[in-house]
Every structure is written in C-alpha cells, then in structure tokens.
Design a protein around this motif. Structure first.
Motif, PDB file in Angstrom:
ATOM      1  N   VAL A  83       0.675  -0.876  -0.451  1.00  0.00           N
ATOM      2  CA  VAL A  83      -0.460   0.769   0.174  1.00  0.00           C
ATOM      3  C   VAL A  83       1.316   1.123  -0.533  1.00  0.00           C
ATOM      4  O   VAL A  83       1.522   1.562   0.719  1.00  0.00           O
ATOM      5  CB  VAL A  83      -0.961  -0.070   1.302  1.00  0.00           C
ATOM      6  CG1 VAL A  83      -1.830   1.106   1.520  1.00  0.00           C
ATOM      7  CG2 VAL A  83      -1.912  -1.198   1.204  1.00  0.00           C
ATOM      8  N   VAL A  84       0.797   2.309  -0.597  1.00  0.00           N
ATOM      9  CA  VAL A  84       1.344   3.527  -0.776  1.00  0.00           C
ATOM     10  C   VAL A  84       0.044   4.727  -0.180  1.00  0.00           C
ATOM     11  O   VAL A  84      -0.840   4.880  -1.378  1.00  0.00           O
ATOM     12  CB  VAL A  84       1.145   4.542  -2.386  1.00  0.00           C
ATOM     13  CG1 VAL A  84       1.573   5.415  -2.581  1.00  0.00           C
ATOM     14  CG2 VAL A  84       2.409   2.749  -2.865  1.00  0.00           C
ATOM     15  N   PRO A  85       1.257   5.044   1.203  1.00  0.00           N
ATOM     16  CA  PRO A  85      -0.560   5.649   1.203  1.00  0.00           C
ATOM     17  C   PRO A  85      -0.448   7.375   0.463  1.00  0.00           C
ATOM     18  O   PRO A  85       0.558   7.840   0.593  1.00  0.00           O
ATOM     19  CB  PRO A  85       0.128   6.142   3.314  1.00  0.00           C
ATOM     20  CG  PRO A  85       1.585   5.115   3.205  1.00  0.00           C
ATOM     21  CD  PRO A  85       1.793   5.234   2.226  1.00  0.00           C
ATOM     22  N   GLY A  86      -1.528   7.150   0.835  1.00  0.00           N
ATOM     23  CA  GLY A  86      -2.255   9.019   0.266  1.00  0.00           C
ATOM     24  C   GLY A  86      -1.658   9.263  -1.510  1.00  0.00           C
ATOM     25  O   GLY A  86      -1.843   9.953  -1.854  1.00  0.00           O
ATOM     26  N   ALA A  87      -2.199   8.092  -1.555  1.00  0.00           N
ATOM     27  CA  ALA A  87      -1.592   8.057  -3.065  1.00  0.00           C
ATOM     28  C   ALA A  87      -3.501   8.520  -4.146  1.00  0.00           C
ATOM     29  O   ALA A  87      -3.192   8.242  -4.643  1.00  0.00           O
ATOM     30  CB  ALA A  87      -1.404   6.357  -3.812  1.00  0.00           C
TER      31      ALA A  87
ATOM     32  N   VAL B 112       0.183   0.865  -5.457  1.00  0.00           N
ATOM     33  CA  VAL B 112       0.346  -0.143  -4.970  1.00  0.00           C
ATOM     34  C   VAL B 112       2.078   0.305  -5.299  1.00  0.00           C
ATOM     35  O   VAL B 112       2.653   0.764  -6.973  1.00  0.00           O
ATOM     36  CB  VAL B 112       0.340  -1.235  -5.907  1.00  0.00           C
ATOM     37  CG1 VAL B 112       0.527  -2.427  -4.870  1.00  0.00           C
ATOM     38  CG2 VAL B 112      -1.292  -1.530  -5.784  1.00  0.00           C
ATOM     39  N   ARG B 113       2.577  -0.054  -4.541  1.00  0.00           N
ATOM     40  CA  ARG B 113       4.452  -0.090  -4.669  1.00  0.00           C
ATOM     41  C   ARG B 113       5.037  -1.715  -5.223  1.00  0.00           C
ATOM     42  O   ARG B 113       4.664  -2.012  -4.106  1.00  0.00           O
ATOM     43  CB  ARG B 113       4.829   0.361  -3.480  1.00  0.00           C
ATOM     44  CG  ARG B 113       6.590   0.327  -3.666  1.00  0.00           C
ATOM     45  CD  ARG B 113       7.350   0.609  -2.560  1.00  0.00           C
ATOM     46  NE  ARG B 113       7.449   0.434  -1.728  1.00  0.00           N
ATOM     47  CZ  ARG B 113       8.203  -0.592  -1.102  1.00  0.00           C
ATOM     48  NH1 ARG B 113       8.713  -1.294  -2.208  1.00  0.00           N
ATOM     49  NH2 ARG B 113       7.498  -1.516   0.200  1.00  0.00           N
ATOM     50  N   LEU B 114       5.765  -1.299  -6.419  1.00  0.00           N
ATOM     51  CA  LEU B 114       5.276  -3.505  -6.351  1.00  0.00           C
ATOM     52  C   LEU B 114       6.766  -3.194  -6.263  1.00  0.00           C
ATOM     53  O   LEU B 114       7.941  -2.492  -6.357  1.00  0.00           O
ATOM     54  CB  LEU B 114       5.050  -2.910  -7.974  1.00  0.00           C
ATOM     55  CG  LEU B 114       3.704  -3.086  -8.487  1.00  0.00           C
ATOM     56  CD1 LEU B 114       3.820  -3.526  -9.829  1.00  0.00           C
ATOM     57  CD2 LEU B 114       2.924  -3.711  -7.868  1.00  0.00           C
ATOM     58  N   GLU B 115       7.240  -4.892  -6.543  1.00  0.00           N
ATOM     59  CA  GLU B 115       8.581  -5.073  -5.628  1.00  0.00           C
ATOM     60  C   GLU B 115       9.046  -6.259  -6.737  1.00  0.00           C
ATOM     61  O   GLU B 115       8.068  -7.500  -6.513  1.00  0.00           O
ATOM     62  CB  GLU B 115       9.133  -4.992  -4.330  1.00  0.00           C
ATOM     63  CG  GLU B 115      10.156  -6.083  -3.778  1.00  0.00           C
ATOM     64  CD  GLU B 115      10.485  -5.969  -2.765  1.00  0.00           C
ATOM     65  OE1 GLU B 115      10.297  -6.760  -1.915  1.00  0.00           O
ATOM     66  OE2 GLU B 115      11.045  -4.824  -1.853  1.00  0.00           O
ATOM     67  N   LEU B 116       9.945  -6.307  -7.412  1.00  0.00           N
ATOM     68  CA  LEU B 116      10.100  -7.788  -8.320  1.00  0.00           C
ATOM     69  C   LEU B 116      11.233  -7.991  -8.392  1.00  0.00           C
ATOM     70  O   LEU B 116      12.205  -7.334  -7.890  1.00  0.00           O
ATOM     71  CB  LEU B 116       9.783  -7.176  -9.935  1.00  0.00           C
ATOM     72  CG  LEU B 116      10.294  -7.742 -11.417  1.00  0.00           C
ATOM     73  CD1 LEU B 116       9.417  -8.553 -11.314  1.00  0.00           C
ATOM     74  CD2 LEU B 116      11.114  -7.105 -12.888  1.00  0.00           C
ATOM     75  N   THR B 117      11.493  -9.521  -7.980  1.00  0.00           N
ATOM     76  CA  THR B 117      12.193 -10.176  -7.904  1.00  0.00           C
ATOM     77  C   THR B 117      13.349 -11.395  -8.773  1.00  0.00           C
ATOM     78  O   THR B 117      11.389 -12.043  -9.186  1.00  0.00           O
ATOM     79  CB  THR B 117      12.157 -10.456  -6.129  1.00  0.00           C
ATOM     80  OG1 THR B 117      11.100 -11.407  -6.695  1.00  0.00           O
ATOM     81  CG2 THR B 117      12.613  -9.836  -5.135  1.00  0.00           C
TER      82      THR B 117
END
Length: 266
Positions: A138-142, A242-247
């Motif tokens: 979750v990105v607060p304030g988005a 949404v902050r996405l993190e790819l690995t």
C-alpha cells in the motif's frame, strides 16, 4: 515419526535431498548442507542431488528440535537454496522441500523410481522457465483525499470530523491498493505460463512499513524475462496506489507440487 532409541554415532550420516534434475553433472565443489559436498544419486533416468547430513544435527530427533530454532532454520534454508539456485542455472530442477532427509541413498533412489512419472513431467514443464516474484505494498496518500465535511459544533466536533475523514481516506487508499493489486496480478498472470497468489506476508516478516496486498509468483519462459520485467515496470507506473517489488529469476519453488504424505525424515 519416532525417535531412535540408541545413541547416534557422531560420524553417522543421513542424506539431505536438495532437488531432482535430469543431467548427471553436479556443480563442482559446491557445498551442501552442513558444508558437505553435493553429489548425485541416479535412478530411473533421473538424478537426485544430495549431500551428507550428520545425524547428530539432522537425525530425526535432532531435526525436529532444530526446526524450532529460527537461526538454525535460516542457515539451513540458505545452504539448501544455494544448491537449488546453482542447479536452476544449469537447467530444470525440481526443488525438494526444506529438510527432506532420507536414511540412505537407497531410499533416495526409491523415491526417484516411485515418483518417476511425476518428477519427469514436472521437469519437462519447468524446462526453460523460472519463477519471478512480485510483491505489492500500500502507498499511503496515493488515493484522492476525502474532504472534511463542513459543520459546526465547536472544536471537539471538528476534531471528530477530521478523524472520520482521515479514516475514510485510509480505508479508500486500502481499497484502491487491493483493487490495483488484483489488476496487476491479472496482467502478470496473462503474460506468464502459470501464476500463484500467495497469502500476504505479515509486516514483521516482510519488513515493509505498509501492508502487503500482493504476493505473487509467476512462471515465465526464459525468452520472455525482459518483457515480464518491462510489464511489471509499466504496471507500477500505472498503479501508483501500489508499490511493486520485482525479484527473480528464482528456482520454481511455487510451481512444484508437494507430496501428500512425505515426512521430513524418511
């Protein structure tokens, strides 16, 4: 499982299974569990990559105790993954579940024979593919702000209105992130060969400051890795909530079926 009644000699060993492959070569000099070198056990046209595990630490009773020790478990997981990762760089591998320990090579060979069709089919399905992970937070304030409703009633009432507006904005942001995560997962699933959506990790485990709303795993063909990464970046730009993190790429842990009745010590 029943613990052995007799004391275990310090030099006695069992066999830790790392994974199953089709080739006969194993990474030269690669340490396995407890630092012992990996080796191959072949049967039925398949190869199990194993390492010797001292019974004093990996025997049935000792293993049951050690699996409750988080520091020990992390060390074992890292050693196990290092072997599986090395194997995955050379070709398809069916990773073994962590702490799959057999009494001897004959037991390992029997598994290869009994599960030959399943293992061979899985190896064929995984060939030329790898797992990629995408986590979303979750990105607060988005999301758009909820304006404070007008009204009288003094300072106390004004505070309550502000507080209600803040809670409404937070809930709206959470809903927007959940919806965005669903859209991201759908798009990535359409690009991948297969996909799994795991349960979100607790913040204590993820270490992230905000809630996780996506914990996805995607099986992707090798020649589409760049395109998958590009799609993930595009989706991140299109879903600022949404902050996405790819690995990745990872060994295909999420795409190997667990045996229904396989004990950790067999």
């Amino acid at each position: 499982m029943t613990a052995a009644a007799d004391p275990t000699p310090a030099t006695a060993t069992a066999v830790w299974l790392h994974g199953v492959v089709t080739g006969t070569a194993t990474p030269a000099g690669l340490p396995g569990i407890a630092g012992t070198p990996v080796r191959a056990v072949a049967a039925a046209g398949l190869v199990a990559v194993v390492s010797d595990a001292p019974l004093s630490e990996y025997g049935e009773a000792a293993l049951r105790h050690n699996l409750e020790d988080l520091a020990w478990l992390e060390r074992a997981a890292r050693a196990h993954h290092a072997v599986v990762d090395a194997l995955s760089r050379s070709g398809a591998v069916v990773p073994a579940r962590l702490a799959t320990v057999h009494r001897d090579d004959d037991r390992v060979a029997r598994v290869l024979v009994e599960r030959h069709d399943e293992l061979a089919g899985t190896l064929a399905r995984l060939a030329g593919r790898a797992e990629w992970g995408v986590k979303g937070y979750v990105v607060p304030g988005a999301s758009p702000r909820v304006e404070e409703p007008a009204g009288g009633g003094g300072a106390g009432a004004a505070y309550l209105r502000r507080r209600k507006a803040q809670l409404s904005a937070r809930e709206e942001g959470q809903r927007a992130a959940v919806d965005g995560a669903a859209a991201v997962h759908a798009a990535l699933t359409g690009y991948a060969v297969a996909a799994r959506r795991h349960a979100p990790q607790d913040r204590r485990l993820s270490g992230a400051p905000t809630a996780m709303v996506l914990n996805g795993a995607y099986l992707v063909d090798r020649d589409r890795w760049d395109g998958f990464a590009a799609l993930a970046r595009e989706l991140a730009d299109g879903h600022p909530e949404v902050r996405l993190e790819l690995t990745g790429p990872w060994p295909p842990y999420s795409f190997v079926a667990e045996p229904e009745a396989e004990a950790a010590w067999a």
